[in-house]
Scaffold this motif. Structure first.
Motif, PDB file in Angstrom:
ATOM      1  N   GLN A 139     -42.603 -17.738  -3.885  1.00  0.00           N
ATOM      2  CA  GLN A 139     -43.356 -18.934  -3.553  1.00  0.00           C
ATOM      3  C   GLN A 139     -44.392 -18.094  -2.504  1.00  0.00           C
ATOM      4  OE1 GLN A 139     -41.095 -21.311  -0.944  1.00  0.00           O
ATOM      5  NE2 GLN A 139     -42.490 -22.993  -1.148  1.00  0.00           N
ATOM      6  N   ALA A 140     -44.109 -17.393  -1.591  1.00  0.00           N
ATOM      7  CA  ALA A 140     -45.203 -16.769  -0.752  1.00  0.00           C
ATOM      8  C   ALA A 140     -46.241 -16.109  -1.635  1.00  0.00           C
ATOM      9  CB  ALA A 140     -44.484 -15.664   0.311  1.00  0.00           C
ATOM     10  N   LEU A 141     -45.851 -15.397  -2.754  1.00  0.00           N
ATOM     11  CA  LEU A 141     -46.861 -14.693  -3.581  1.00  0.00           C
ATOM     12  C   LEU A 141     -47.753 -15.759  -4.176  1.00  0.00           C
ATOM     13  CD1 LEU A 141     -45.030 -11.883  -5.223  1.00  0.00           C
ATOM     14  CD2 LEU A 141     -46.864 -11.661  -3.910  1.00  0.00           C
ATOM     15  N   ASP A 142     -46.970 -16.787  -4.656  1.00  0.00           N
ATOM     16  CA  ASP A 142     -47.988 -18.013  -5.291  1.00  0.00           C
ATOM     17  C   ASP A 142     -48.964 -18.505  -4.304  1.00  0.00           C
ATOM     18  OD1 ASP A 142     -46.813 -18.196  -7.790  1.00  0.00           O
ATOM     19  OD2 ASP A 142     -45.066 -19.654  -7.122  1.00  0.00           O
ATOM     20  N   LYS A 143     -48.449 -18.762  -3.134  1.00  0.00           N
ATOM     21  CA  LYS A 143     -49.656 -19.128  -2.114  1.00  0.00           C
ATOM     22  C   LYS A 143     -50.439 -18.113  -1.769  1.00  0.00           C
ATOM     23  CE  LYS A 143     -46.371 -22.307   0.282  1.00  0.00           C
ATOM     24  NZ  LYS A 143     -45.685 -22.489   1.392  1.00  0.00           N
ATOM     25  N   ALA A 144     -50.239 -16.950  -1.757  1.00  0.00           N
ATOM     26  CA  ALA A 144     -51.233 -16.068  -1.538  1.00  0.00           C
ATOM     27  C   ALA A 144     -52.290 -15.678  -2.418  1.00  0.00           C
ATOM     28  CB  ALA A 144     -50.648 -14.515  -0.831  1.00  0.00           C
ATOM     29  N   ASP A 167     -47.526 -23.530  -5.717  1.00  0.00           N
ATOM     30  CA  ASP A 167     -46.016 -23.216  -5.614  1.00  0.00           C
ATOM     31  C   ASP A 167     -45.408 -23.303  -7.023  1.00  0.00           C
ATOM     32  OD1 ASP A 167     -46.070 -22.656  -2.980  1.00  0.00           O
ATOM     33  OD2 ASP A 167     -44.977 -24.741  -2.711  1.00  0.00           O
ATOM     34  N   GLY A 168     -44.266 -22.112  -7.394  1.00  0.00           N
ATOM     35  CA  GLY A 168     -43.732 -22.254  -8.558  1.00  0.00           C
ATOM     36  C   GLY A 168     -43.990 -21.479  -9.915  1.00  0.00           C
ATOM     37  N   LYS A 169     -45.412 -21.029 -10.099  1.00  0.00           N
ATOM     38  CA  LYS A 169     -45.792 -20.376 -11.162  1.00  0.00           C
ATOM     39  C   LYS A 169     -45.081 -19.253 -11.500  1.00  0.00           C
ATOM     40  CE  LYS A 169     -48.757 -20.058 -14.704  1.00  0.00           C
ATOM     41  NZ  LYS A 169     -48.906 -20.924 -15.840  1.00  0.00           N
ATOM     42  N   ILE A 170     -45.081 -18.304 -10.493  1.00  0.00           N
ATOM     43  CA  ILE A 170     -44.685 -16.954 -10.608  1.00  0.00           C
ATOM     44  C   ILE A 170     -43.395 -17.130 -10.875  1.00  0.00           C
ATOM     45  CG2 ILE A 170     -44.197 -14.763  -9.701  1.00  0.00           C
ATOM     46  CD1 ILE A 170     -47.012 -15.154  -7.967  1.00  0.00           C
ATOM     47  N   GLU A 171     -42.505 -17.645 -10.082  1.00  0.00           N
ATOM     48  CA  GLU A 171     -40.766 -17.924 -10.413  1.00  0.00           C
ATOM     49  C   GLU A 171     -40.721 -18.441 -11.710  1.00  0.00           C
ATOM     50  OE1 GLU A 171     -37.051 -19.952  -8.532  1.00  0.00           O
ATOM     51  OE2 GLU A 171     -38.734 -19.654  -7.320  1.00  0.00           O
ATOM     52  N   LYS A 172     -41.524 -19.391 -12.033  1.00  0.00           N
ATOM     53  CA  LYS A 172     -41.177 -20.025 -13.512  1.00  0.00           C
ATOM     54  C   LYS A 172     -41.583 -18.995 -14.643  1.00  0.00           C
ATOM     55  CE  LYS A 172     -42.552 -23.886 -16.013  1.00  0.00           C
ATOM     56  NZ  LYS A 172     -43.523 -25.174 -16.445  1.00  0.00           N
ATOM     57  N   THR A 217     -41.748 -15.454 -14.376  1.00  0.00           N
ATOM     58  CA  THR A 217     -41.033 -14.408 -14.270  1.00  0.00           C
ATOM     59  C   THR A 217     -39.215 -14.567 -14.148  1.00  0.00           C
ATOM     60  OG1 THR A 217     -41.003 -14.038 -11.865  1.00  0.00           O
ATOM     61  CG2 THR A 217     -42.860 -13.052 -13.450  1.00  0.00           C
ATOM     62  N   GLY A 218     -38.818 -15.492 -13.510  1.00  0.00           N
ATOM     63  CA  GLY A 218     -37.589 -15.746 -13.095  1.00  0.00           C
ATOM     64  C   GLY A 218     -37.094 -15.215 -11.857  1.00  0.00           C
ATOM     65  N   VAL A 219     -38.133 -14.463 -11.153  1.00  0.00           N
ATOM     66  CA  VAL A 219     -37.720 -13.607 -10.179  1.00  0.00           C
ATOM     67  C   VAL A 219     -37.999 -14.358  -8.805  1.00  0.00           C
ATOM     68  CG1 VAL A 219     -38.396 -11.598  -8.780  1.00  0.00           C
ATOM     69  CG2 VAL A 219     -38.125 -11.577 -11.228  1.00  0.00           C
ATOM     70  N   LYS A 220     -37.029 -14.603  -7.911  1.00  0.00           N
ATOM     71  CA  LYS A 220     -37.305 -15.552  -6.659  1.00  0.00           C
ATOM     72  C   LYS A 220     -37.823 -14.494  -5.369  1.00  0.00           C
ATOM     73  CE  LYS A 220     -33.899 -18.913  -7.662  1.00  0.00           C
ATOM     74  NZ  LYS A 220     -32.552 -19.722  -7.303  1.00  0.00           N
ATOM     75  N   TYR A 221     -37.196 -13.420  -5.399  1.00  0.00           N
ATOM     76  CA  TYR A 221     -37.454 -12.446  -4.474  1.00  0.00           C
ATOM     77  C   TYR A 221     -37.999 -10.811  -4.791  1.00  0.00           C
ATOM     78  CZ  TYR A 221     -35.256 -15.994  -1.513  1.00  0.00           C
ATOM     79  OH  TYR A 221     -35.229 -17.303  -1.098  1.00  0.00           O
ATOM     80  N   ARG A 222     -38.617 -10.391  -4.116  1.00  0.00           N
ATOM     81  CA  ARG A 222     -39.065  -8.854  -4.459  1.00  0.00           C
ATOM     82  C   ARG A 222     -38.871  -8.195  -3.002  1.00  0.00           C
ATOM     83  NH1 ARG A 222     -41.710 -12.352  -7.337  1.00  0.00           N
ATOM     84  NH2 ARG A 222     -42.367 -11.766  -9.560  1.00  0.00           N
ATOM     85  N   HIS A 223     -38.331  -7.121  -3.358  1.00  0.00           N
ATOM     86  CA  HIS A 223     -38.060  -5.938  -2.307  1.00  0.00           C
ATOM     87  C   HIS A 223     -39.132  -4.913  -2.241  1.00  0.00           C
ATOM     88  CE1 HIS A 223     -34.561  -7.951  -0.717  1.00  0.00           C
ATOM     89  NE2 HIS A 223     -34.250  -8.436  -2.106  1.00  0.00           N
TER      90      HIS A 223
END
Length: 64
Positions: free
Chosen positions: A20-25, A30-35, A37-43
């Motif tokens: 969500q933070a990556l989407d905004k940046a 919101d929602g495009k990257i997670e939709k 890739t299916g990835v919610k968080y990156r470390h």
């Protein structure tokens, strides 16, 4: 020679960013990257962490 795996563990770097933070940046919505890739968080590794240190942390977790 037979080898047995008796334990496994994982260790994630402390820096975490949400999709969500990556989407905004990046995309401004919101929602495009997670939709896609299916990835919610990156470390991400910080300057104070190394691959060796993370491996050692995972080893300690596996041994306890």
């Amino acid at each position: 020679m037979k080898i047995n795996i008796s334990a496994i563990a994982k260790f994630l770097p402390k820096n975490c960013i949400s999709s969500q933070a990556l989407d905004k940046a990046i995309l401004g919505r919101d929602g495009k990257i997670e939709k896609v890739t299916g990835v919610k968080y990156r470390h991400h590794v910080s300057k104070n962490e190394s691959v060796c240190q993370m491996g050692a942390e995972a080893l300690l977790i596996a041994l306890t």
